[in-house]
Motif scaffolding. Structure first.
Motif, PDB file in Angstrom:
ATOM      1  N   GLN A 163       0.851  -1.186   0.000  1.00 41.26           N
ATOM      2  CA  GLN A 163       0.000   0.000   0.000  1.00 41.26           C
ATOM      3  C   GLN A 163       0.889   1.239   0.000  1.00 41.26           C
ATOM      4  O   GLN A 163       2.044   1.189   0.412  1.00 41.26           O
ATOM      5  N   LEU A 164       0.314   2.346  -0.456  1.00 41.40           N
ATOM      6  CA  LEU A 164       1.062   3.601  -0.434  1.00 41.40           C
ATOM      7  C   LEU A 164       1.209   4.091   0.993  1.00 41.40           C
ATOM      8  O   LEU A 164       0.328   3.892   1.838  1.00 41.40           O
ATOM      9  N   ASN A 165       2.335   4.743   1.235  1.00 40.37           N
ATOM     10  CA  ASN A 165       2.621   5.268   2.568  1.00 40.37           C
ATOM     11  C   ASN A 165       1.788   6.523   2.797  1.00 40.37           C
ATOM     12  O   ASN A 165       2.052   7.586   2.228  1.00 40.37           O
ATOM     13  N   GLU A 166       0.784   6.398   3.652  1.00 44.34           N
ATOM     14  CA  GLU A 166      -0.129   7.522   3.900  1.00 44.34           C
ATOM     15  C   GLU A 166       0.526   8.629   4.720  1.00 44.34           C
ATOM     16  O   GLU A 166      -0.058   9.708   4.854  1.00 44.34           O
ATOM     17  N   ARG A 167       1.693   8.374   5.267  1.00 42.68           N
ATOM     18  CA  ARG A 167       2.396   9.440   5.991  1.00 42.68           C
ATOM     19  C   ARG A 167       3.201  10.327   5.045  1.00 42.68           C
ATOM     20  O   ARG A 167       3.657  11.385   5.443  1.00 42.68           O
ATOM     21  N   ASP A 168       3.391   9.876   3.813  1.00 44.96           N
ATOM     22  CA  ASP A 168       4.201  10.623   2.840  1.00 44.96           C
ATOM     23  C   ASP A 168       3.273  11.247   1.784  1.00 44.96           C
ATOM     24  O   ASP A 168       3.347  10.935   0.604  1.00 44.96           O
ATOM     25  N   VAL A 169       2.393  12.133   2.232  1.00 48.37           N
ATOM     26  CA  VAL A 169       1.407  12.766   1.350  1.00 48.37           C
ATOM     27  C   VAL A 169       1.550  14.283   1.455  1.00 48.37           C
ATOM     28  O   VAL A 169       1.686  14.833   2.556  1.00 48.37           O
ATOM     29  N   VAL A 170       1.516  14.944   0.296  1.00 50.17           N
ATOM     30  CA  VAL A 170       1.591  16.410   0.243  1.00 50.17           C
ATOM     31  C   VAL A 170       0.376  16.934  -0.512  1.00 50.17           C
ATOM     32  O   VAL A 170       0.057  16.429  -1.597  1.00 50.17           O
ATOM     33  N   THR A 171      -0.288  17.922   0.064  1.00 48.79           N
ATOM     34  CA  THR A 171      -1.424  18.575  -0.590  1.00 48.79           C
ATOM     35  C   THR A 171      -1.057  20.024  -0.887  1.00 48.79           C
ATOM     36  O   THR A 171      -0.651  20.766   0.022  1.00 48.79           O
ATOM     37  N   VAL A 172      -1.185  20.444  -2.157  1.00 50.72           N
ATOM     38  CA  VAL A 172      -0.895  21.816  -2.578  1.00 50.72           C
ATOM     39  C   VAL A 172      -2.221  22.546  -2.782  1.00 50.72           C
ATOM     40  O   VAL A 172      -3.066  22.098  -3.563  1.00 50.72           O
ATOM     41  N   GLN A 173      -2.402  23.687  -2.083  1.00 54.83           N
ATOM     42  CA  GLN A 173      -3.637  24.466  -2.171  1.00 54.83           C
ATOM     43  C   GLN A 173      -3.344  25.887  -2.656  1.00 54.83           C
ATOM     44  O   GLN A 173      -2.218  26.381  -2.542  1.00 54.83           O
ATOM     45  N   ALA A 174      -4.389  26.522  -3.187  1.00 52.88           N
ATOM     46  CA  ALA A 174      -4.283  27.929  -3.620  1.00 52.88           C
ATOM     47  C   ALA A 174      -4.346  28.831  -2.394  1.00 52.88           C
ATOM     48  O   ALA A 174      -5.265  28.726  -1.588  1.00 52.88           O
ATOM     49  N   ARG A 175      -3.352  29.701  -2.257  1.00 50.54           N
ATOM     50  CA  ARG A 175      -3.318  30.594  -1.099  1.00 50.54           C
ATOM     51  C   ARG A 175      -4.134  31.857  -1.319  1.00 50.54           C
ATOM     52  O   ARG A 175      -4.450  32.569  -0.370  1.00 50.54           O
ATOM     53  N   SER A 176      -4.418  32.149  -2.563  1.00 49.29           N
ATOM     54  CA  SER A 176      -5.262  33.313  -2.892  1.00 49.29           C
ATOM     55  C   SER A 176      -6.094  32.953  -4.117  1.00 49.29           C
ATOM     56  O   SER A 176      -5.746  32.046  -4.890  1.00 49.29           O
ATOM     57  N   ALA A 177      -7.188  33.674  -4.321  1.00 50.57           N
ATOM     58  CA  ALA A 177      -8.037  33.443  -5.489  1.00 50.57           C
ATOM     59  C   ALA A 177      -7.319  33.893  -6.752  1.00 50.57           C
ATOM     60  O   ALA A 177      -6.511  34.836  -6.738  1.00 50.57           O
ATOM     61  N   GLY A 178      -7.588  33.187  -7.841  1.00 53.72           N
ATOM     62  CA  GLY A 178      -6.937  33.540  -9.096  1.00 53.72           C
ATOM     63  C   GLY A 178      -7.512  32.743 -10.247  1.00 53.72           C
ATOM     64  O   GLY A 178      -8.583  32.121 -10.140  1.00 53.72           O
ATOM     65  N   PHE A 179      -6.775  32.748 -11.362  1.00 54.60           N
ATOM     66  CA  PHE A 179      -7.212  32.094 -12.589  1.00 54.60           C
ATOM     67  C   PHE A 179      -6.105  31.158 -13.069  1.00 54.60           C
ATOM     68  O   PHE A 179      -4.918  31.483 -13.004  1.00 54.60           O
ATOM     69  N   VAL A 180      -6.502  29.991 -13.587  1.00 53.23           N
ATOM     70  CA  VAL A 180      -5.550  29.010 -14.090  1.00 53.23           C
ATOM     71  C   VAL A 180      -5.228  29.353 -15.540  1.00 53.23           C
ATOM     72  O   VAL A 180      -6.098  29.334 -16.399  1.00 53.23           O
ATOM     73  N   GLN A 181      -3.966  29.685 -15.800  1.00 48.66           N
ATOM     74  CA  GLN A 181      -3.531  30.000 -17.141  1.00 48.66           C
ATOM     75  C   GLN A 181      -3.026  28.764 -17.883  1.00 48.66           C
ATOM     76  O   GLN A 181      -3.246  28.622 -19.088  1.00 48.66           O
ATOM     77  N   GLN A 182      -2.351  27.848 -17.182  1.00 55.75           N
ATOM     78  CA  GLN A 182      -1.764  26.675 -17.815  1.00 55.75           C
ATOM     79  C   GLN A 182      -1.619  25.564 -16.775  1.00 55.75           C
ATOM     80  O   GLN A 182      -1.381  25.830 -15.596  1.00 55.75           O
ATOM     81  N   VAL A 183      -1.780  24.328 -17.211  1.00 60.34           N
ATOM     82  CA  VAL A 183      -1.638  23.155 -16.340  1.00 60.34           C
ATOM     83  C   VAL A 183      -0.539  22.270 -16.900  1.00 60.34           C
ATOM     84  O   VAL A 183      -0.443  22.086 -18.128  1.00 60.34           O
ATOM     85  N   GLY A 184       0.302  21.739 -16.006  1.00 63.43           N
ATOM     86  CA  GLY A 184       1.364  20.827 -16.431  1.00 63.43           C
ATOM     87  C   GLY A 184       0.797  19.541 -17.016  1.00 63.43           C
ATOM     88  O   GLY A 184      -0.357  19.170 -16.775  1.00 63.43           O
ATOM     89  N   ARG A 185       1.614  18.845 -17.795  1.00 60.93           N
ATOM     90  CA  ARG A 185       1.181  17.601 -18.427  1.00 60.93           C
ATOM     91  C   ARG A 185       1.169  16.476 -17.388  1.00 60.93           C
ATOM     92  O   ARG A 185       2.153  15.769 -17.194  1.00 60.93           O
ATOM     93  N   MET A 186       0.046  16.338 -16.731  1.00 60.14           N
ATOM     94  CA  MET A 186      -0.100  15.288 -15.722  1.00 60.14           C
ATOM     95  C   MET A 186      -1.578  14.937 -15.583  1.00 60.14           C
ATOM     96  O   MET A 186      -2.467  15.728 -15.957  1.00 60.14           O
TER      97      MET A 186
END
Length: 483
Positions: free
Chosen positions: A123-146
């Motif tokens: 199973q994946l290690n649930e202790r090794d998880v990172v969540t990235v959140q928006a710190r301010s409101a904005g607009f998405v101009q481009q998304v990485g290839r993922m």
């Protein structure tokens, strides 16, 4: 004439038969003087043979101290002689034992480890998880290839955001810095930090002197994309999750152990792991947690194992064979076939002499293949019946032979008077479990090593068992100096 002749011949024949019968009867009586026939009133004991007790053949578990009529059946009690069977045991003709193929085995000591084999799931290690959140409101101009499920490296581009609030704060910072007021400049810079502008972006604004309209968000760690919450052109709110990444540097293995073996698993314990996908490879992990709740349906306990995954070859859902190692110890074992389990207790039949068997109650522990650990009741070197013991058990039940219980350990305190390799004399306090008053008496030593722990005059605390007429010290500890 013929009639007279026939009558004479018949009479002569009857006389001859009577004489022969009388001679045979007298001869039989002469050869059976050591076993007289029982009287009509009771079963008389044979001369010269010691009677242990009297019993009813239909109810052999009940014993009587004198002959007479059975209170259960309309029959006379029968004597049980001392030379028929050992006290408390069963006697069987050795020739019958050979005919039936009965086998015996020796009680042995064996060095075993506490290792347990089990199957585990990656199973994946649930202790090794990172969540990235928006710190301010904005607009998405481009998304990485993922996409969700992709494996990304640390620093991979997640998205480029246009954040108007950050642009305005950067312009204000540049304007204040142009005034040359150091205090106001520091305050404006701190405002950028509080708004969540990355330190790299602030440094770039200071060096270029121009506001950065777009902010690039990068993956802080490498791993698998578990959740991707942004798409090009969408609006993001403050606190919205942009991406959630689970690291792959380590993985978890969850193994299910039977609750009877749960004591083997300990936190931090090393584990050997093998995968069918990588034959010949053995990996080393460690137990990070023993989960506190058992599965009520399977009666198993979950053990969590952490395993390094340097090349990312291990995938969630793969199966593994794990072995939890333990310290080796010497235990007493018998063949598992020698143990008769009645549901309430466990019995073995000990060979006390050729053709003589004694039922002994034992306390059993773990099983190692076709051998069973004996915790109490036997000693190394004794012989136990391996096959045919059920026939002996049936004979013992018919005769009302009770098994010997495992020896109980009694505790006491006292002072050493004299000690040798085989025996020790103690002046002990009263022992309640034996109903003994305080007195001075000798004890046997279970091992010569016990004698080296104490000397004459020492105050000691000891534990002993009864073996026939002997009292054997099994444990002794010094509690006070010699006087």
């Amino acid at each position: 004439m013929n009639t007279i002749l026939k009558t004479t011949i018949a009479a002569a024949t009857l006389i001859a038969l009577g004489a022969g019968l009388g001679y045979g009867l007298s001869t039989w009586r002469g050869t059976r003087t050591d076993h007289p026939a029982p009287t009509a009133g009771a079963s008389a004991p044979a001369e010269g043979r010691k009677v242990l007790y009297w019993y009813d053949p239909m109810m052999p578990q009940h014993k009587f101290d004198k002959p007479g009529k059975s209170p259960f059946m309309d029959m006379q009690l029968v004597p049980r002689y001392a030379d028929e069977t050992p006290a408390g045991g069963v006697a069987v003709d050795p020739r019958l034992s050979q005919t039936l193929g009965w086998r015996a085995a020796t009680v042995e000591k064996q060095r075993v480890g506490e290792g347990v084999d089990s199957v585990a799931t990656v199973q994946l290690n649930e202790r090794d998880v990172v969540t990235v959140q928006a710190r301010s409101a904005g607009f998405v101009q481009q998304v990485g290839r993922m996409a969700p499920g992709d494996v990304v490296a640390a620093g991979a581009l997640i998205a480029e955001l246009l954040v108007p609030e950050w642009t305005a704060a950067q312009q204000e910072f540049l304007a204040v810095r142009a005034t040359g007021d150091a205090a106001l400049t520091a305050a404006a810079r701190q405002r950028l930090v509080l708004l969540g502008v990355p330190a790299a972006t602030i440094q770039e604004v200071e060096q270029s002197g121009r506001p950065q309209a777009l902010m690039a968000v990068h993956a802080p760690i490498g791993g698998v994309v578990q959740e991707l919450g942004v798409r090009a052109g969408m609006t993001v709110a403050q606190g919205m999750t942009l991406v959630r990444i689970n690291g792959l540097a380590t993985v978890w293995l969850e193994a299910a152990l039977p609750e009877a073996q749960a004591a083997v698993a300990r936190q931090g314990q090393p584990v050997e792991v093998r995968f069918s996908a990588f034959p010949g490879e053995t990996r080393q992990g460690r137990v990070t947690a023993v989960l506190p709740q058992a599965n009520a349906d399977t009666r198993t306990l979950k053990v969590r194992i952490e395993l390094p995954n340097p090349q990312g070859r291990l995938r969630a859902g793969m199966f593994a064979q794990v072995r939890l190692g333990g310290r080796e110890q010497e235990v007493l074992v018998v063949p598992s076939d020698a143990v008769i389990r009645t549901g309430q207790r466990s019995l073995v039949y000990v060979v006390t002499a050729p053709g003589r068997y004694q039922p002994v109650e034992v306390r059993v522990g773990r099983e190692f293949g076709n051998r069973t650990e004996v915790l109490q009741g036997l000693q190394a070197g004794q012989e136990v019946v391996v096959s045919g013991q059920f026939l002996i058990d049936s004979e013992a039940s018919m005769r009302g032979v009770a098994p010997l219980a495992a020896a109980a350990t009694h505790e006491g305190k006292g002072r050493v008077i004299e000690v040798s390799d085989k025996e020790i004399t103690l002046d002990h306090d009263p022992i309640a479990s034996m109903k003994w008053p305080a007195m001075q008496m000798p004890f046997k030593l279970a091992s010569p090593a016990l004698a080296r722990r104490v000397k004459a005059g020492d105050a000691v605390q000891f534990g002993f068992t009864q073996s026939g007429d002997d009292y054997v010290i099994q444990r002794i500890e010094r509690t006070g100096a010699a006087k």
